[in-house]
Scaffold this active site. Structure first.
Site, PDB file in Angstrom:
ATOM      1  N   THR A 298     -25.310  40.185  22.239  1.00  0.00           N
ATOM      2  CA  THR A 298     -25.132  41.636  22.458  1.00  0.00           C
ATOM      3  C   THR A 298     -23.666  42.036  22.293  1.00  0.00           C
ATOM      4  O   THR A 298     -23.364  43.120  21.798  1.00  0.00           O
ATOM      5  CB  THR A 298     -25.625  42.088  23.851  1.00  0.00           C
ATOM      6  OG1 THR A 298     -24.967  41.318  24.851  1.00  0.00           O
ATOM      7  CG2 THR A 298     -27.129  41.935  23.998  1.00  0.00           C
TER       8      THR A 298
ATOM      9  N   ARG B  89     -34.550  44.202  25.571  1.00  0.00           N
ATOM     10  CA  ARG B  89     -34.840  44.728  26.902  1.00  0.00           C
ATOM     11  C   ARG B  89     -33.704  45.564  27.482  1.00  0.00           C
ATOM     12  O   ARG B  89     -33.819  46.076  28.579  1.00  0.00           O
ATOM     13  CB  ARG B  89     -35.176  43.574  27.849  1.00  0.00           C
ATOM     14  CG  ARG B  89     -36.491  42.939  27.486  1.00  0.00           C
ATOM     15  CD  ARG B  89     -36.949  41.925  28.508  1.00  0.00           C
ATOM     16  NE  ARG B  89     -38.286  41.481  28.170  1.00  0.00           N
ATOM     17  CZ  ARG B  89     -38.570  40.567  27.254  1.00  0.00           C
ATOM     18  NH1 ARG B  89     -37.609  39.982  26.595  1.00  0.00           N
ATOM     19  NH2 ARG B  89     -39.809  40.234  27.000  1.00  0.00           N
TER      20      ARG B  89
ATOM     21  N   CYS C  26     -45.368  38.319  -3.515  1.00  0.00           N
ATOM     22  CA  CYS C  26     -44.782  37.029  -3.868  1.00  0.00           C
ATOM     23  C   CYS C  26     -44.700  36.954  -5.391  1.00  0.00           C
ATOM     24  O   CYS C  26     -45.681  37.258  -6.078  1.00  0.00           O
ATOM     25  CB  CYS C  26     -45.664  35.910  -3.326  1.00  0.00           C
ATOM     26  SG  CYS C  26     -45.172  34.276  -3.913  1.00  0.00           S
TER      27      CYS C  26
ATOM     28  N   CYS D 247     -47.502  34.205  -6.619  1.00  0.00           N
ATOM     29  CA  CYS D 247     -48.950  34.339  -6.407  1.00  0.00           C
ATOM     30  C   CYS D 247     -49.234  35.746  -5.893  1.00  0.00           C
ATOM     31  O   CYS D 247     -48.374  36.600  -5.946  1.00  0.00           O
ATOM     32  CB  CYS D 247     -49.445  33.271  -5.432  1.00  0.00           C
ATOM     33  SG  CYS D 247     -48.947  33.553  -3.725  1.00  0.00           S
TER      34      CYS D 247
ATOM     35  N   ALA E 114     -31.125  36.430  23.190  1.00  0.00           N
ATOM     36  CA  ALA E 114     -30.514  37.617  22.587  1.00  0.00           C
ATOM     37  C   ALA E 114     -29.239  38.067  23.312  1.00  0.00           C
ATOM     38  O   ALA E 114     -28.349  38.652  22.703  1.00  0.00           O
ATOM     39  CB  ALA E 114     -31.529  38.755  22.580  1.00  0.00           C
TER      40      ALA E 114
ATOM     41  N   CYS F 123     -48.738  31.089  -0.535  1.00  0.00           N
ATOM     42  CA  CYS F 123     -48.378  29.803  -1.156  1.00  0.00           C
ATOM     43  C   CYS F 123     -47.254  29.111  -0.408  1.00  0.00           C
ATOM     44  O   CYS F 123     -46.936  27.954  -0.677  1.00  0.00           O
ATOM     45  CB  CYS F 123     -48.009  29.980  -2.625  1.00  0.00           C
ATOM     46  SG  CYS F 123     -46.464  30.870  -2.912  1.00  0.00           S
TER      47      CYS F 123
ATOM     48  N   HIS G 265     -37.208  30.444  16.642  1.00  0.00           N
ATOM     49  CA  HIS G 265     -37.879  31.658  16.142  1.00  0.00           C
ATOM     50  C   HIS G 265     -37.515  31.966  14.689  1.00  0.00           C
ATOM     51  O   HIS G 265     -37.628  33.110  14.253  1.00  0.00           O
ATOM     52  CB  HIS G 265     -37.547  32.862  17.039  1.00  0.00           C
ATOM     53  CG  HIS G 265     -38.185  32.766  18.395  1.00  0.00           C
ATOM     54  ND1 HIS G 265     -37.758  33.497  19.487  1.00  0.00           N
ATOM     55  CD2 HIS G 265     -39.215  32.009  18.847  1.00  0.00           C
ATOM     56  CE1 HIS G 265     -38.507  33.198  20.541  1.00  0.00           C
ATOM     57  NE2 HIS G 265     -39.392  32.303  20.182  1.00  0.00           N
TER      58      HIS G 265
ATOM     59  N   ASN H 268     -26.551  34.873  32.841  1.00  0.00           N
ATOM     60  CA  ASN H 268     -27.354  36.016  32.383  1.00  0.00           C
ATOM     61  C   ASN H 268     -27.049  37.229  33.248  1.00  0.00           C
ATOM     62  O   ASN H 268     -26.856  37.099  34.453  1.00  0.00           O
ATOM     63  CB  ASN H 268     -28.849  35.677  32.478  1.00  0.00           C
ATOM     64  CG  ASN H 268     -29.688  36.522  31.544  1.00  0.00           C
ATOM     65  OD1 ASN H 268     -29.484  36.502  30.333  1.00  0.00           O
ATOM     66  ND2 ASN H 268     -30.613  37.292  32.087  1.00  0.00           N
TER      67      ASN H 268
ATOM     68  N   ASP I 263     -30.180  35.415  14.332  1.00  0.00           N
ATOM     69  CA  ASP I 263     -29.021  36.037  13.687  1.00  0.00           C
ATOM     70  C   ASP I 263     -28.058  35.062  13.026  1.00  0.00           C
ATOM     71  O   ASP I 263     -27.129  35.483  12.324  1.00  0.00           O
ATOM     72  CB  ASP I 263     -28.258  36.920  14.705  1.00  0.00           C
ATOM     73  CG  ASP I 263     -27.856  36.156  15.972  1.00  0.00           C
ATOM     74  OD1 ASP I 263     -27.577  34.939  15.899  1.00  0.00           O
ATOM     75  OD2 ASP I 263     -27.795  36.778  17.045  1.00  0.00           O
TER      76      ASP I 263
HETATM   77  P1  NAD Z   1     -34.218  37.846  26.020  1.00  0.00           P
HETATM   78  O1  NAD Z   1     -35.565  37.811  26.620  1.00  0.00           O
HETATM   79  O2  NAD Z   1     -33.624  36.575  25.555  1.00  0.00           O
HETATM   80  O3  NAD Z   1     -33.248  38.686  27.086  1.00  0.00           O
HETATM   81  C1  NAD Z   1     -31.866  38.926  26.913  1.00  0.00           C
HETATM   82  C2  NAD Z   1     -31.154  38.707  28.257  1.00  0.00           C
HETATM   83  O4  NAD Z   1     -29.752  38.707  28.025  1.00  0.00           O
HETATM   84  C3  NAD Z   1     -31.435  39.804  29.297  1.00  0.00           C
HETATM   85  O5  NAD Z   1     -31.973  39.219  30.473  1.00  0.00           O
HETATM   86  C4  NAD Z   1     -30.034  40.423  29.578  1.00  0.00           C
HETATM   87  O6  NAD Z   1     -29.831  40.674  30.951  1.00  0.00           O
HETATM   88  C5  NAD Z   1     -29.093  39.360  29.097  1.00  0.00           C
HETATM   89  N1  NAD Z   1     -27.836  39.846  28.535  1.00  0.00           N
HETATM   90  C6  NAD Z   1     -27.640  40.914  27.723  1.00  0.00           C
HETATM   91  N2  NAD Z   1     -26.332  40.992  27.365  1.00  0.00           N
HETATM   92  C7  NAD Z   1     -25.702  39.960  27.982  1.00  0.00           C
HETATM   93  C8  NAD Z   1     -24.331  39.517  28.014  1.00  0.00           C
HETATM   94  N3  NAD Z   1     -23.356  40.143  27.335  1.00  0.00           N
HETATM   95  N4  NAD Z   1     -24.027  38.396  28.736  1.00  0.00           N
HETATM   96  C9  NAD Z   1     -25.001  37.749  29.437  1.00  0.00           C
HETATM   97  N5  NAD Z   1     -26.310  38.149  29.470  1.00  0.00           N
HETATM   98  C10 NAD Z   1     -26.647  39.237  28.733  1.00  0.00           C
HETATM   99  O7  NAD Z   1     -34.164  38.680  24.751  1.00  0.00           O
HETATM  100  P2  NAD Z   1     -35.035  39.934  24.315  1.00  0.00           P
HETATM  101  O8  NAD Z   1     -34.025  40.958  24.026  1.00  0.00           O
HETATM  102  O9  NAD Z   1     -36.100  40.227  25.270  1.00  0.00           O
HETATM  103  O10 NAD Z   1     -35.696  39.377  22.968  1.00  0.00           O
HETATM  104  C11 NAD Z   1     -36.878  38.650  22.908  1.00  0.00           C
HETATM  105  C12 NAD Z   1     -36.919  37.814  21.642  1.00  0.00           C
HETATM  106  O11 NAD Z   1     -36.364  38.480  20.498  1.00  0.00           O
HETATM  107  C13 NAD Z   1     -36.156  36.527  21.794  1.00  0.00           C
HETATM  108  O12 NAD Z   1     -36.726  35.569  20.976  1.00  0.00           O
HETATM  109  C14 NAD Z   1     -34.822  36.942  21.250  1.00  0.00           C
HETATM  110  O13 NAD Z   1     -33.987  35.885  20.943  1.00  0.00           O
HETATM  111  C15 NAD Z   1     -35.234  37.786  20.042  1.00  0.00           C
HETATM  112  N6  NAD Z   1     -34.114  38.668  19.702  1.00  0.00           N
HETATM  113  C16 NAD Z   1     -33.110  38.085  18.994  1.00  0.00           C
HETATM  114  C17 NAD Z   1     -31.967  38.782  18.745  1.00  0.00           C
HETATM  115  C18 NAD Z   1     -30.880  38.080  17.963  1.00  0.00           C
HETATM  116  O14 NAD Z   1     -31.177  37.233  17.107  1.00  0.00           O
HETATM  117  N7  NAD Z   1     -29.622  38.399  18.234  1.00  0.00           N
HETATM  118  C19 NAD Z   1     -31.825  40.092  19.228  1.00  0.00           C
HETATM  119  C20 NAD Z   1     -32.900  40.693  19.938  1.00  0.00           C
HETATM  120  C21 NAD Z   1     -34.037  39.944  20.178  1.00  0.00           C
END
Ligand code: NAD
Length: 249
Positions: free
Chosen positions: A28, A36, A152, A155, A24, A130, A119, A213, A104
């Site tokens: 961001t 988180r 659905c 079904c 994720a 179905c 995911h 990260n 996304d």
């Molecule tokens: P995660 O466990 O993958 O943690 C995100 C990490 O990214 C954190 O440790 C944070 O320190 C780091 N981070 C945040 N912004 C950053 C940046 N700009 N550069 C570098 N590092 C950065 O994700 P989660 O939020 O705990 O989500 C858990 C699950 O939900 C995963 O499967 C995740 O992919 C999914 N999720 C997906 C999306 C999406 O599709 N964009 C968004 C939220 C959650």
């Protein structure tokens, strides 16, 4: 140039089969909060609990009214420079594939071709009975009319997003991801806390890894390089380092 970026460039250039594993955090800076993050949009909601099978089947109104809104907030975003550099590295032959936990679709929008979404994604919904696939929009239309859970059309089953939730079964793509990690001699892991199982086990068999990260991960101590900085700035610097060297294949 940051020394760690130079080291990361060297690891990529020296690898035979490098892959990217993303979470994720890579999105961001495209405006999609990770779950988180302390200042994330969803800090007042337990997103992990909201987006779970327990809520989907135990409290469908909450799932489709509140949880589905969260998923919809991932839509209509644009890839950022980090996604674009990952795609560019694939075009240059320096990255073979991307294994992403994200739903996304931003890696594909940035131009990455070989993307394994472990995911699922927000393109589709499917019937839990179905198995028929439909556009995600079919859920939105039902929710707008307060037809919850969305039925659905084929079904009597329930339409759900084509996304793996936190207490859900993994899709077949996870097997493809494991196969990919077996081929890899290097993985660059971007924006993942590496705490969400089973995705967190993926790097364990890869001989050499680099981590980009903002916060510490359980794999930091066995990584060749750890960069605690933002994905966009670092990946832009990485591309400059590689193209500046003129060593791309
Ligand atoms: P995660 O466990 O993958 O943690 C995100 C990490 O990214 C954190 O440790 C944070 O320190 C780091 N981070 C945040 N912004 C950053 C940046 N700009 N550069 C570098 N590092 C950065 O994700 P989660 O939020 O705990 O989500 C858990 C699950 O939900 C995963 O499967 C995740 O992919 C999914 N999720 C997906 C999306 C999406 O599709 N964009 C968004 C939220 C959650």
């Amino acid at each position: 140039m940051n020394n760690s970026i130079a080291m990361l460039a060297r690891l990529l250039l020296d690898s035979e089969y490098a892959i990217v594993i993303s979470g994720a955090g890579i999105s961001t800076e495209s405006g999609i909060p990770d779950f988180r993050s302390s200042n994330g949009l969803w800090k007042n909601q337990d997103a992990l609990e909201l987006l779970s099978l327990k809520t989907l089947y135990g409290d469908p109104w909450r799932f489709y009214d509140v949880g589905f809104e969260l998923l919809k907030s991932f839509l209509n975003k644009n890839p950022n420079e980090a996604h674009k550099v990952v795609a560019k590295l694939e075009q240059m032959g320096l990255v073979k594939s991307v294994i992403t936990q994200n739903i996304d679709g931003l890696h594909q929008m940035a131009g990455s071709k070989n993307v394994i979404e472990i995911h699922g994604n927000l393109k589709h919904s499917y019937c839990d009975s179905c198995g028929s696939l439909f556009p995600l929009d079919m859920i939105r239309k039902s929710v707008d009319k307060k037809r919850i859970p969305p039925p659905c059309p084929n079904c009597r089953g329930v339409l759900r997003p084509n996304v793996v939730f936190f207490d859900d079964q993994m899709q077949d793509s996870f097997i493809a991801a494991i196969d990919e990690t077996k081929k890899a001699d290097f993985a660059l892991i971007i924006g993942s806390s590496l705490q969400v199982a089973p995705a967190a086990y993926l790097p364990s068999s890869i001989p050499s890894i680099g981590i980009l990260n903002l916060t510490p991960t359980p794999y930091d101590s066995r990584s060749q390089v750890v960069i605690r900085d933002k994905a966009v700035k670092t990946m832009s610097g990485l591309l400059d380092e590689i193209t500046g060297n003129g060593k791309q294949s």
